[in-house]
Design a protein around this motif. Structure first.
Motif, PDB file in Angstrom:
ATOM      1  N   ASP A  82      19.828   4.742  40.808  1.00  0.00           N
ATOM      2  CA  ASP A  82      20.298   4.859  42.187  1.00  0.00           C
ATOM      3  C   ASP A  82      21.250   6.043  42.332  1.00  0.00           C
ATOM      4  O   ASP A  82      21.895   6.458  41.366  1.00  0.00           O
ATOM      5  CB  ASP A  82      21.015   3.563  42.596  1.00  0.00           C
ATOM      6  CG  ASP A  82      21.128   3.406  44.103  1.00  0.00           C
ATOM      7  OD1 ASP A  82      20.537   4.236  44.830  1.00  0.00           O
ATOM      8  OD2 ASP A  82      21.808   2.472  44.550  1.00  0.00           O
ATOM      9  N   ASN A  83      21.329   6.584  43.552  1.00  0.00           N
ATOM     10  CA  ASN A  83      22.296   7.627  43.869  1.00  0.00           C
ATOM     11  C   ASN A  83      23.633   6.974  44.202  1.00  0.00           C
ATOM     12  O   ASN A  83      23.681   5.984  44.942  1.00  0.00           O
ATOM     13  CB  ASN A  83      21.810   8.468  45.052  1.00  0.00           C
ATOM     14  CG  ASN A  83      20.560   9.259  44.706  1.00  0.00           C
ATOM     15  OD1 ASN A  83      20.445   9.810  43.616  1.00  0.00           O
ATOM     16  ND2 ASN A  83      19.605   9.298  45.622  1.00  0.00           N
ATOM     17  N   VAL A  84      24.702   7.527  43.640  1.00  0.00           N
ATOM     18  CA  VAL A  84      26.030   6.922  43.744  1.00  0.00           C
ATOM     19  C   VAL A  84      27.032   7.966  44.224  1.00  0.00           C
ATOM     20  O   VAL A  84      26.921   9.146  43.872  1.00  0.00           O
ATOM     21  CB  VAL A  84      26.466   6.353  42.369  1.00  0.00           C
ATOM     22  CG1 VAL A  84      27.898   5.865  42.396  1.00  0.00           C
ATOM     23  CG2 VAL A  84      25.540   5.226  41.938  1.00  0.00           C
ATOM     24  N   ILE A  85      28.001   7.545  45.017  1.00  0.00           N
ATOM     25  CA  ILE A  85      29.084   8.420  45.467  1.00  0.00           C
ATOM     26  C   ILE A  85      30.338   8.131  44.650  1.00  0.00           C
ATOM     27  O   ILE A  85      30.828   6.989  44.623  1.00  0.00           O
ATOM     28  CB  ILE A  85      29.380   8.216  46.972  1.00  0.00           C
ATOM     29  CG1 ILE A  85      28.148   8.531  47.818  1.00  0.00           C
ATOM     30  CG2 ILE A  85      30.571   9.068  47.399  1.00  0.00           C
ATOM     31  CD1 ILE A  85      27.698   9.976  47.739  1.00  0.00           C
ATOM     32  N   LEU A  86      30.851   9.146  43.965  1.00  0.00           N
ATOM     33  CA  LEU A  86      32.111   9.033  43.227  1.00  0.00           C
ATOM     34  C   LEU A  86      33.221   9.594  44.109  1.00  0.00           C
ATOM     35  O   LEU A  86      33.288  10.802  44.357  1.00  0.00           O
ATOM     36  CB  LEU A  86      32.041   9.812  41.911  1.00  0.00           C
ATOM     37  CG  LEU A  86      30.892   9.467  40.957  1.00  0.00           C
ATOM     38  CD1 LEU A  86      30.963  10.347  39.712  1.00  0.00           C
ATOM     39  CD2 LEU A  86      30.916   7.994  40.565  1.00  0.00           C
ATOM     40  N   LYS A 112      34.509  13.879  47.538  1.00  0.00           N
ATOM     41  CA  LYS A 112      33.573  13.007  46.828  1.00  0.00           C
ATOM     42  C   LYS A 112      32.534  13.841  46.080  1.00  0.00           C
ATOM     43  O   LYS A 112      32.335  15.017  46.383  1.00  0.00           O
ATOM     44  CB  LYS A 112      32.871  12.055  47.791  1.00  0.00           C
ATOM     45  CG  LYS A 112      32.054  12.766  48.865  1.00  0.00           C
ATOM     46  CD  LYS A 112      31.453  11.792  49.852  1.00  0.00           C
ATOM     47  CE  LYS A 112      30.650  12.544  50.937  1.00  0.00           C
ATOM     48  NZ  LYS A 112      30.064  11.623  51.918  1.00  0.00           N
ATOM     49  N   THR A 113      31.867  13.190  45.133  1.00  0.00           N
ATOM     50  CA  THR A 113      30.785  13.821  44.379  1.00  0.00           C
ATOM     51  C   THR A 113      29.598  12.867  44.347  1.00  0.00           C
ATOM     52  O   THR A 113      29.753  11.689  44.012  1.00  0.00           O
ATOM     53  CB  THR A 113      31.230  14.141  42.934  1.00  0.00           C
ATOM     54  OG1 THR A 113      32.301  15.085  42.965  1.00  0.00           O
ATOM     55  CG2 THR A 113      30.080  14.730  42.125  1.00  0.00           C
ATOM     56  N   ALA A 114      28.426  13.370  44.709  1.00  0.00           N
ATOM     57  CA  ALA A 114      27.203  12.556  44.691  1.00  0.00           C
ATOM     58  C   ALA A 114      26.488  12.756  43.357  1.00  0.00           C
ATOM     59  O   ALA A 114      26.239  13.892  42.940  1.00  0.00           O
ATOM     60  CB  ALA A 114      26.293  12.958  45.844  1.00  0.00           C
ATOM     61  N   VAL A 115      26.195  11.665  42.671  1.00  0.00           N
ATOM     62  CA  VAL A 115      25.506  11.720  41.387  1.00  0.00           C
ATOM     63  C   VAL A 115      24.381  10.682  41.373  1.00  0.00           C
ATOM     64  O   VAL A 115      24.297   9.822  42.255  1.00  0.00           O
ATOM     65  CB  VAL A 115      26.460  11.452  40.203  1.00  0.00           C
ATOM     66  CG1 VAL A 115      27.574  12.489  40.152  1.00  0.00           C
ATOM     67  CG2 VAL A 115      27.045  10.043  40.279  1.00  0.00           C
ATOM     68  N   ARG A 116      23.567  10.770  40.357  1.00  0.00           N
ATOM     69  CA  ARG A 116      22.507   9.779  40.126  1.00  0.00           C
ATOM     70  C   ARG A 116      22.820   9.046  38.825  1.00  0.00           C
ATOM     71  O   ARG A 116      23.114   9.693  37.806  1.00  0.00           O
ATOM     72  CB  ARG A 116      21.159  10.471  40.028  1.00  0.00           C
ATOM     73  CG  ARG A 116      20.001   9.548  39.652  1.00  0.00           C
ATOM     74  CD  ARG A 116      18.746  10.360  39.386  1.00  0.00           C
ATOM     75  NE  ARG A 116      17.660   9.554  38.881  1.00  0.00           N
ATOM     76  CZ  ARG A 116      16.539  10.055  38.363  1.00  0.00           C
ATOM     77  NH1 ARG A 116      16.361  11.371  38.311  1.00  0.00           N
ATOM     78  NH2 ARG A 116      15.578   9.258  37.913  1.00  0.00           N
ATOM     79  N   ILE A 117      22.798   7.728  38.866  1.00  0.00           N
ATOM     80  CA  ILE A 117      23.024   6.926  37.656  1.00  0.00           C
ATOM     81  C   ILE A 117      21.755   6.141  37.342  1.00  0.00           C
ATOM     82  O   ILE A 117      21.193   5.471  38.218  1.00  0.00           O
ATOM     83  CB  ILE A 117      24.225   5.977  37.819  1.00  0.00           C
ATOM     84  CG1 ILE A 117      25.526   6.786  37.971  1.00  0.00           C
ATOM     85  CG2 ILE A 117      24.336   5.044  36.612  1.00  0.00           C
ATOM     86  CD1 ILE A 117      26.771   5.933  38.136  1.00  0.00           C
ATOM     87  N   SER A 118      21.310   6.262  36.107  1.00  0.00           N
ATOM     88  CA  SER A 118      20.090   5.578  35.661  1.00  0.00           C
ATOM     89  C   SER A 118      20.436   4.662  34.497  1.00  0.00           C
ATOM     90  O   SER A 118      21.118   5.076  33.548  1.00  0.00           O
ATOM     91  CB  SER A 118      19.045   6.607  35.237  1.00  0.00           C
ATOM     92  OG  SER A 118      17.898   5.976  34.718  1.00  0.00           O
ATOM     93  N   ARG A 119      19.976   3.413  34.577  1.00  0.00           N
ATOM     94  CA  ARG A 119      20.265   2.437  33.530  1.00  0.00           C
ATOM     95  C   ARG A 119      18.967   1.898  32.931  1.00  0.00           C
ATOM     96  O   ARG A 119      18.005   1.646  33.640  1.00  0.00           O
ATOM     97  CB  ARG A 119      21.091   1.277  34.084  1.00  0.00           C
ATOM     98  CG  ARG A 119      22.451   1.694  34.618  1.00  0.00           C
ATOM     99  CD  ARG A 119      23.263   0.505  35.094  1.00  0.00           C
ATOM    100  NE  ARG A 119      22.611  -0.233  36.153  1.00  0.00           N
ATOM    101  CZ  ARG A 119      23.237  -1.092  36.953  1.00  0.00           C
ATOM    102  NH1 ARG A 119      24.523  -1.306  36.809  1.00  0.00           N
ATOM    103  NH2 ARG A 119      22.568  -1.745  37.898  1.00  0.00           N
ATOM    104  N   THR A 120      18.990   1.750  31.619  1.00  0.00           N
ATOM    105  CA  THR A 120      17.857   1.150  30.924  1.00  0.00           C
ATOM    106  C   THR A 120      18.385   0.370  29.732  1.00  0.00           C
ATOM    107  O   THR A 120      19.550   0.526  29.341  1.00  0.00           O
ATOM    108  CB  THR A 120      16.840   2.217  30.474  1.00  0.00           C
ATOM    109  OG1 THR A 120      15.679   1.592  29.952  1.00  0.00           O
ATOM    110  CG2 THR A 120      17.442   3.130  29.404  1.00  0.00           C
ATOM    111  N   THR A 121      17.550  -0.471  29.136  1.00  0.00           N
ATOM    112  CA  THR A 121      17.973  -1.290  27.995  1.00  0.00           C
ATOM    113  C   THR A 121      17.402  -0.723  26.708  1.00  0.00           C
ATOM    114  O   THR A 121      16.201  -0.453  26.612  1.00  0.00           O
ATOM    115  CB  THR A 121      17.514  -2.752  28.173  1.00  0.00           C
ATOM    116  OG1 THR A 121      18.022  -3.246  29.420  1.00  0.00           O
ATOM    117  CG2 THR A 121      18.040  -3.617  27.045  1.00  0.00           C
TER     118      THR A 121
END
Length: 284
Positions: A82-86, A112-121
């Protein structure tokens, strides 16, 4: 990706790794690289100030997050990618203000800074969280594969420290450490240059013999052979004889090959008591 050191820094222990990374990336831009740059980092680098530095310099990034990085923002994610705002909150900017006043002013204005965070196992059950500026046209699996490429760099550090015995410097003063450091890196690149050619020949030989796995040269043996032969090559006055000896060195490296196997991933466990192994042969 070709196993060469393009640029490397050594500094007093009080200097943060982020600051050394900035030097590396600035040097990379000075080299005149035409293709886009993607910098891949492990945990320890994803500060909001460092991310802002990368964006300002126009450098694409892929950074692994630790479990404590941006916890609030990660809880608000609608999906595993998802795209996230820091937000540039005061608490985050205070530390930046002390060390990087200009960047503090810039980030305060930016807000603010817009980034993309990706999570996997991971295969052993732990979460792998990556922060990047790459668009979602790059899939989660591709991001994971890109991150794993960084392990090759760790193996190069292992070679420099444990096989080439870089830490056995001739003196403790910086005037001794720096020449030893640059000489070791230069010699490493020389070994790798010959070894890359030997690896290409080993791949062809393995294919012709019907080997189940692709082959590459034994790095430990390559370093030992280089140590014995290179001074003789450099001291040879006749060019034809020098080239002949260099070819013989490469052919000798090709005699010692190992299969490249893709082993299943497993959790990395540190054991400080085993840092200096008795079964690690000193080749250099």
């Amino acid at each position: 990706m070709n196993d060469f050191y393009l640029d490397i820094e050594i500094e007093h222990i009080s200097v943060r790794e982020n600051e050394l990374a900035k030097r590396n990336l600035k040097h990379l831009k000075e080299m005149g690289m035409r293709q886009p740059v993607l910098a891949v980092f492990d945990r320890g680098y994803p500060s909001i100030e460092f991310i802002d530095f990368l964006e300002t310099e126009g450098i694409h990034y892929l950074i692994r997050l630790s479990s404590n990085d941006y916890k609030a923002e990660r809880k608000q994610m609608q999906s595993e990618d998802d795209n996230v705002i820091l937000k540039h909150a005061c608490a985050r900017l205070q530390k930046i203000r002390k060390k990087h006043l200009k960047r503090y002013e810039h980030m305060k204005t930016k807000g603010k800074t817009a980034v993309r965070i990706s999570r996997t196992t991971l295969p052993f059950g732990k979460e792998l969280a990556l922060v990047t500026d790459l668009r979602d046209t790059v899939t989660t699996k591709e991001l994971t594969d890109l991150y794993y490429q960084r392990w090759e760099m760790e193996k190069r550090y292992h070679t420099l420290k444990n096989k080439r015995k870089f830490e056995s410097v001739t003196g403790k003063a910086s005037v001794s450490v720096y020449p030893d450091f640059w000489a070791q890196v230069f010699a490493y690149n020389m070994v790798q240059d010959v070894r890359n050619s030997a690896d290409e020949a080993a791949v062809v030989t393995g294919r012709e013999k019907g080997s189940k796995y692709p082959l590459h040269t034994n790095e430990n043996m390559a370093i030992g052979l280089f140590k014995e032969a290179m001074l003789k090559i450099l001291l040879e006055p006749e060019e034809k004889k020098r080239l002949k000896k260099l070819e013989e060195l490469q052919e000798e490296m090709e005699r010692y090959v190992l299969p490249i196997r893709k082993l299943p991933g497993k959790e990395r466990r540190k054991n400080i008591s085993h840092k200096y192994k008795n079964n690690q042969k000193n080749r250099f």
